[in-house]
Motif scaffolding. Structure first.
Motif, PDB file in Angstrom:
ATOM      1  N   THR A 176      46.245  30.067  29.139  1.00  0.00           N
ATOM      2  CA  THR A 176      44.839  30.331  29.440  1.00  0.00           C
ATOM      3  C   THR A 176      44.333  29.579  30.662  1.00  0.00           C
ATOM      4  O   THR A 176      43.241  29.872  31.149  1.00  0.00           O
ATOM      5  CB  THR A 176      43.954  29.975  28.232  1.00  0.00           C
ATOM      6  N   CYS A 177      45.076  28.619  31.175  1.00  0.00           N
ATOM      7  CA  CYS A 177      44.622  27.818  32.311  1.00  0.00           C
ATOM      8  C   CYS A 177      44.929  28.527  33.620  1.00  0.00           C
ATOM      9  O   CYS A 177      46.089  28.816  33.915  1.00  0.00           O
ATOM     10  CB  CYS A 177      45.284  26.436  32.294  1.00  0.00           C
ATOM     11  N   SER A 178      43.897  28.784  34.425  1.00  0.00           N
ATOM     12  CA  SER A 178      44.096  29.516  35.670  1.00  0.00           C
ATOM     13  C   SER A 178      44.846  28.696  36.709  1.00  0.00           C
ATOM     14  O   SER A 178      45.575  29.243  37.536  1.00  0.00           O
ATOM     15  CB  SER A 178      42.746  29.982  36.227  1.00  0.00           C
ATOM     16  N   THR A 179      44.698  27.380  36.677  1.00  0.00           N
ATOM     17  CA  THR A 179      45.365  26.534  37.668  1.00  0.00           C
ATOM     18  C   THR A 179      46.880  26.611  37.548  1.00  0.00           C
ATOM     19  O   THR A 179      47.595  26.599  38.557  1.00  0.00           O
ATOM     20  CB  THR A 179      44.889  25.075  37.536  1.00  0.00           C
ATOM     21  N   ILE A 180      47.398  26.689  36.329  1.00  0.00           N
ATOM     22  CA  ILE A 180      48.853  26.702  36.127  1.00  0.00           C
ATOM     23  C   ILE A 180      49.365  28.094  35.743  1.00  0.00           C
ATOM     24  O   ILE A 180      50.474  28.245  35.240  1.00  0.00           O
ATOM     25  CB  ILE A 180      49.290  25.662  35.079  1.00  0.00           C
ATOM     26  N   GLY A 181      48.556  29.114  36.024  1.00  0.00           N
ATOM     27  CA  GLY A 181      48.928  30.476  35.645  1.00  0.00           C
ATOM     28  C   GLY A 181      50.212  30.969  36.291  1.00  0.00           C
ATOM     29  O   GLY A 181      51.021  31.644  35.659  1.00  0.00           O
TER      30      GLY A 181
ATOM     31  N   GLU B 123      43.056  28.473  44.823  1.00  0.00           N
ATOM     32  CA  GLU B 123      44.236  29.131  45.407  1.00  0.00           C
ATOM     33  C   GLU B 123      44.930  30.055  44.420  1.00  0.00           C
ATOM     34  O   GLU B 123      45.220  31.220  44.749  1.00  0.00           O
ATOM     35  CB  GLU B 123      45.206  28.077  45.960  1.00  0.00           C
ATOM     36  N   PRO B 124      45.195  29.609  43.166  1.00  0.00           N
ATOM     37  CA  PRO B 124      45.854  30.525  42.228  1.00  0.00           C
ATOM     38  C   PRO B 124      45.038  31.789  41.936  1.00  0.00           C
ATOM     39  O   PRO B 124      45.599  32.877  41.791  1.00  0.00           O
ATOM     40  CB  PRO B 124      46.023  29.691  40.959  1.00  0.00           C
ATOM     41  N   THR B 125      43.717  31.651  41.857  1.00  0.00           N
ATOM     42  CA  THR B 125      42.883  32.806  41.526  1.00  0.00           C
ATOM     43  C   THR B 125      42.809  33.788  42.680  1.00  0.00           C
ATOM     44  O   THR B 125      42.932  35.008  42.488  1.00  0.00           O
ATOM     45  CB  THR B 125      41.471  32.351  41.108  1.00  0.00           C
ATOM     46  N   THR B 126      42.606  33.278  43.891  1.00  0.00           N
ATOM     47  CA  THR B 126      42.542  34.192  45.034  1.00  0.00           C
ATOM     48  C   THR B 126      43.908  34.846  45.266  1.00  0.00           C
ATOM     49  O   THR B 126      43.981  36.036  45.590  1.00  0.00           O
ATOM     50  CB  THR B 126      42.068  33.469  46.307  1.00  0.00           C
ATOM     51  N   ALA B 127      44.998  34.099  45.066  1.00  0.00           N
ATOM     52  CA  ALA B 127      46.330  34.681  45.214  1.00  0.00           C
ATOM     53  C   ALA B 127      46.555  35.790  44.186  1.00  0.00           C
ATOM     54  O   ALA B 127      47.159  36.829  44.490  1.00  0.00           O
ATOM     55  CB  ALA B 127      47.394  33.599  45.070  1.00  0.00           C
TER      56      ALA B 127
ATOM     57  N   ILE C  76      34.036  41.032  45.617  1.00  0.00           N
ATOM     58  CA  ILE C  76      34.337  40.282  44.402  1.00  0.00           C
ATOM     59  C   ILE C  76      33.963  38.819  44.640  1.00  0.00           C
ATOM     60  O   ILE C  76      34.548  38.161  45.504  1.00  0.00           O
ATOM     61  CB  ILE C  76      35.835  40.379  44.032  1.00  0.00           C
ATOM     62  N   ALA C  77      32.987  38.333  43.906  1.00  0.00           N
ATOM     63  CA  ALA C  77      32.620  36.918  43.985  1.00  0.00           C
ATOM     64  C   ALA C  77      33.551  36.129  43.069  1.00  0.00           C
ATOM     65  O   ALA C  77      33.701  36.460  41.892  1.00  0.00           O
ATOM     66  CB  ALA C  77      31.170  36.710  43.561  1.00  0.00           C
ATOM     67  N   VAL C  78      34.181  35.116  43.615  1.00  0.00           N
ATOM     68  CA  VAL C  78      35.111  34.280  42.855  1.00  0.00           C
ATOM     69  C   VAL C  78      34.458  32.930  42.627  1.00  0.00           C
ATOM     70  O   VAL C  78      34.337  32.118  43.543  1.00  0.00           O
ATOM     71  CB  VAL C  78      36.447  34.106  43.600  1.00  0.00           C
ATOM     72  N   ALA C  79      34.001  32.700  41.401  1.00  0.00           N
ATOM     73  CA  ALA C  79      33.344  31.444  41.060  1.00  0.00           C
ATOM     74  C   ALA C  79      34.356  30.497  40.432  1.00  0.00           C
ATOM     75  O   ALA C  79      35.103  30.885  39.537  1.00  0.00           O
ATOM     76  CB  ALA C  79      32.186  31.696  40.097  1.00  0.00           C
TER      77      ALA C  79
ATOM     78  N   LEU D 213      36.880  39.302  49.074  1.00  0.00           N
ATOM     79  CA  LEU D 213      36.525  38.163  48.224  1.00  0.00           C
ATOM     80  C   LEU D 213      35.453  37.302  48.883  1.00  0.00           C
ATOM     81  O   LEU D 213      35.526  37.005  50.082  1.00  0.00           O
ATOM     82  CB  LEU D 213      37.758  37.296  47.944  1.00  0.00           C
ATOM     83  N   VAL D 214      34.469  36.896  48.091  1.00  0.00           N
ATOM     84  CA  VAL D 214      33.506  35.899  48.542  1.00  0.00           C
ATOM     85  C   VAL D 214      33.628  34.705  47.595  1.00  0.00           C
ATOM     86  O   VAL D 214      33.539  34.856  46.373  1.00  0.00           O
ATOM     87  CB  VAL D 214      32.062  36.461  48.584  1.00  0.00           C
ATOM     88  N   LEU D 215      33.880  33.548  48.140  1.00  0.00           N
ATOM     89  CA  LEU D 215      34.159  32.362  47.332  1.00  0.00           C
ATOM     90  C   LEU D 215      32.867  31.630  46.987  1.00  0.00           C
ATOM     91  O   LEU D 215      32.033  31.383  47.857  1.00  0.00           O
ATOM     92  CB  LEU D 215      35.123  31.434  48.081  1.00  0.00           C
ATOM     93  N   VAL D 216      32.732  31.285  45.714  1.00  0.00           N
ATOM     94  CA  VAL D 216      31.509  30.621  45.240  1.00  0.00           C
ATOM     95  C   VAL D 216      31.906  29.336  44.501  1.00  0.00           C
ATOM     96  O   VAL D 216      32.120  29.337  43.282  1.00  0.00           O
ATOM     97  CB  VAL D 216      30.703  31.546  44.302  1.00  0.00           C
ATOM     98  N   PRO D 217      32.015  28.219  45.218  1.00  0.00           N
ATOM     99  CA  PRO D 217      32.343  26.961  44.546  1.00  0.00           C
ATOM    100  C   PRO D 217      31.191  26.492  43.668  1.00  0.00           C
ATOM    101  O   PRO D 217      30.026  26.502  44.089  1.00  0.00           O
ATOM    102  CB  PRO D 217      32.606  25.991  45.700  1.00  0.00           C
ATOM    103  N   CYS D 218      31.534  26.101  42.440  1.00  0.00           N
ATOM    104  CA  CYS D 218      30.555  25.549  41.491  1.00  0.00           C
ATOM    105  C   CYS D 218      31.025  24.150  41.072  1.00  0.00           C
ATOM    106  O   CYS D 218      30.979  23.790  39.899  1.00  0.00           O
ATOM    107  CB  CYS D 218      30.415  26.456  40.279  1.00  0.00           C
ATOM    108  N   LEU D 219      31.514  23.399  42.037  1.00  0.00           N
ATOM    109  CA  LEU D 219      32.176  22.127  41.748  1.00  0.00           C
ATOM    110  C   LEU D 219      31.233  21.119  41.101  1.00  0.00           C
ATOM    111  O   LEU D 219      31.667  20.273  40.312  1.00  0.00           O
ATOM    112  CB  LEU D 219      32.772  21.549  43.032  1.00  0.00           C
ATOM    113  N   GLU D 220      29.943  21.217  41.425  1.00  0.00           N
ATOM    114  CA  GLU D 220      28.974  20.277  40.859  1.00  0.00           C
ATOM    115  C   GLU D 220      28.790  20.475  39.357  1.00  0.00           C
ATOM    116  O   GLU D 220      28.263  19.611  38.662  1.00  0.00           O
ATOM    117  CB  GLU D 220      27.623  20.407  41.571  1.00  0.00           C
ATOM    118  N   ALA D 221      29.259  21.605  38.831  1.00  0.00           N
ATOM    119  CA  ALA D 221      29.102  21.888  37.402  1.00  0.00           C
ATOM    120  C   ALA D 221      30.144  21.164  36.547  1.00  0.00           C
ATOM    121  O   ALA D 221      29.904  20.892  35.364  1.00  0.00           O
ATOM    122  CB  ALA D 221      29.209  23.398  37.155  1.00  0.00           C
TER     123      ALA D 221
END
Length: 197
Positions: free
Chosen positions: A68-73, A110-114, A99-102, A125-133
């Motif tokens: 389920t983890c997108s980082t290690i998908g 990187e894994p999600t956009t790839a 496609i907005a990628v949050a 793709l339009v990238l939407v960082p939500c790092l402050e969350a």
């Protein structure tokens, strides 16, 4: 009776996916392995593929295994199991348009956009960082975590929004009128409908 096994990197996902299995595939069993260190190490740039394989091996015997983890998908797919965000990505490119990628963790970008480019090399793709969350997720303030993500996305110009991490899924409920895709429901639906069919 079919069994679906999950590898998670946060304990909070166990309840989420258990509820989805009960809702979408009553009668299925679910098994869970949780290892937060896999995400922590991947975020630090450390190799995790062998440890991902070792943790996945603990789910041997399940009819379907999902990471389920997108980082290690990508590591999970190379190990021969389903990455949890693949059905979501497929659905997103089917919608078409922007496609907005949050994402709330940098290591997910990187894994999600790839993955989206794998499904459609020409995806807009339009990238939407939500790092402050992310600090709110880490401190257990989940309501605030979802609110910050939704606030960041409320004015984004896109036909479809992809929530890159499974932890972000409840934020979709705060974005009425938008097409918002998240991985938990999409992957459970995809896996169990195929097996039942």
């Amino acid at each position: 009776m079919n069994t679906i096994g999950f590898l998670h990197t946060a304990e909070v996902h166990v309840a989420t996916f258990r509820a989805l299995v009960a809702e979408l595939a009553p009668g299925w069993r679910d098994r869970h392995v949780v290892d937060p260190s896999l995400l922590a190490d991947a975020r630090a740039g450390l190799p995790v593929e062998q440890r991902v394989r070792a943790r996945l091996a603990e789910l041997a015997g399940a009819d379907v295994i999902v990471c389920t983890c997108s980082t290690i998908g990508a590591e999970a797919e190379r190990a021969g199991v389903l990455r949890g965000d693949r059905p979501m990505a497929r659905a997103a490119v089917t919608v078409g348009g922007r496609i907005a990628v949050a994402y709330a963790v940098e290591s997910t970008l990187e894994p999600t956009t790839a993955l989206l480019r794998d499904e459609d090399p020409d995806a807009d793709l339009v990238l939407v960082p939500c790092l402050e969350a992310w600090k709110y997720f880490e401190s257990g303030e989940l309501g605030r975590y979802y609110e910050v993500i939704a606030e960041r996305l409320s004015e984004v110009d896109a036909e479809v929004i992809v929530l890159a991490q499974p932890s972000m899924a409840p934020a979709a409920g705060l974005l009425p009128g938008r097409i918002v895709l998240s991985s938990p429901r999409a992957v459970v639906l995809a896996v169990t409908s195929v097996e039942q069919g």
